[in-house]
Enzyme design. Structure first.
Site, PDB file in Angstrom:
ATOM      1  N   HIS A   1      32.488  21.982 -27.794  1.00  0.00           N
ATOM      2  CA  HIS A   1      31.974  21.398 -29.044  1.00  0.00           C
ATOM      3  C   HIS A   1      32.245  19.893 -29.114  1.00  0.00           C
ATOM      4  CE1 HIS A   1      31.723  25.621 -29.993  1.00  0.00           C
ATOM      5  NE2 HIS A   1      33.038  25.744 -29.992  1.00  0.00           N
ATOM      6  N   CYS A   2      32.131  19.202 -28.005  1.00  0.00           N
ATOM      7  CA  CYS A   2      32.389  17.743 -27.945  1.00  0.00           C
ATOM      8  C   CYS A   2      33.793  17.416 -28.437  1.00  0.00           C
ATOM      9  CB  CYS A   2      31.368  16.949 -28.747  1.00  0.00           C
ATOM     10  SG  CYS A   2      29.669  17.340 -28.377  1.00  0.00           S
TER      11      CYS A   2
END
Ligand SMILES: Cc1ncc(COP(=O)(O)O)c(C=O)c1O
Length: 275
Positions: free
Chosen positions: A232-233
């Site tokens: 998720h970055c």
């Protein structure tokens, strides 16, 4: 990127095991040399609603400005930048059901007035001469070039749509979905929630023992359940937990309790195949 340009140092603030910003660690770091504290209003990876007003109070006391990334917050709760007392607040249009490629940067007027433009182009000048050019007033100074007119109209429509709803009722609906999800999760064999902050908005992040999040995601997808998997970055956060990533189901105003049941039915099938 600014640190690379200016020689400034980027210092991370740890989160607690439950996924909350460690306010004591932050307070210790705020030694008068910190210029800017940047944080997400709501974590996209864990759903933690960060105590922005408290962070702002600590930062301001130490002479630092605060920039809040509200990308994950704006669709879930109304945002009052005056109440938060932050200095900058950003979000992306598509996070509140608007168009992609456009977003909002809100900033305190006096700070924006003092800042130079970051880009040149049409409409951002007041006067031009070879002996010195002056810049247009806000917001034009920061809106160089022909703007994304269609995007701005679309974003305004999305904002008007959300503001036309009872935002408290939307938040209560999403909270009820999350509460039911956590109840189902507690009964699900081998399911480990990642992040258990006291305030969570819109996100259910988890792992199933003995499985990889990507495999779970693929098997849910095959059953028509859309989740996001991976880091998720937020790779430093995954490293903090010692995990490769999570499976993340995201809730918004259009989701239903029946869909939570569908998620767990699909998850049970995935578990049988994987474990
Ligand atoms: C908290 C947060 N900040 C920033 C972004 C990135 O937004 P954008 O793709 O508009 O740069 C996202 C989601 O992608 C997000 O969840």
């Amino acid at each position: 990127m600014i640190a690379a340009q200016t020689g400034a140092e980027v210092v991370p603030v740890d989160v607690t095991a439950s996924g909350e910003v460690d306010l004591a660690a932050l307070a210790e770091l705020l030694d008068g040399r910190v210029k800017l504290v940047a944080l997400a209003h709501v974590s996209n990876a864990l759903g933690t609603v960060n105590p922005v007003a408290e962070v702002v109070a600590l930062a301001h006391r130490a002479g630092a400005l605060v920039l809040v990334d509200g990308a994950q917050a704006v669709a879930h709760n109304p945002v009052d930048v005056q109440a938060l007392d932050c200095d900058f607040y950003t979000f992306s249009g598509h996070k509140l059901f608007g168009p992609t490629g456009i977003g909002v940067l809100w900033g305190r007027r006096e700070l924006l007035e003092a800042m130079p433009p970051y880009q040149g182009g049409g409409e951002m000048i007041e006067t031009v001469s070879f002996s010195g050019t002056t810049w247009n007033a806000l917001p034009y100074k920061f809106e160089a070039g022909t703007p994304d007119i269609a995007g701005a109209i679309g974003l305004a429509a999305a904002v008007a749509y959300l503001e036309g709803l009872d935002r408290r009722a939307v938040a209560a609906h999403e909270d009820a979905l999350l509460a039911y999800t956590w109840q189902r999760a507690a009964e699900f064999p081998g399911l480990r929630r990642i992040g258990s902050a006291s305030r969570i908005a819109g996100v259910f992040s988890f792992l199933v023992d003995g499985t990889h999040p990507a495999d779970v995601g693929m098997l849910l997808d095959q059953q028509g359940v859309a989740v996001r998997t991976g880091h998720h970055c937020a790779q430093p956060l995954m490293a903090r937990y010692g995990i490769p990533g999570t499976v993340r189901a995201s809730f918004a105003l259009y989701n239903t309790l029946d869909e939570v049941d569908l998620l767990f039915a699909a998850l049970e099938k995935a578990r049988v195949l994987l474990v």
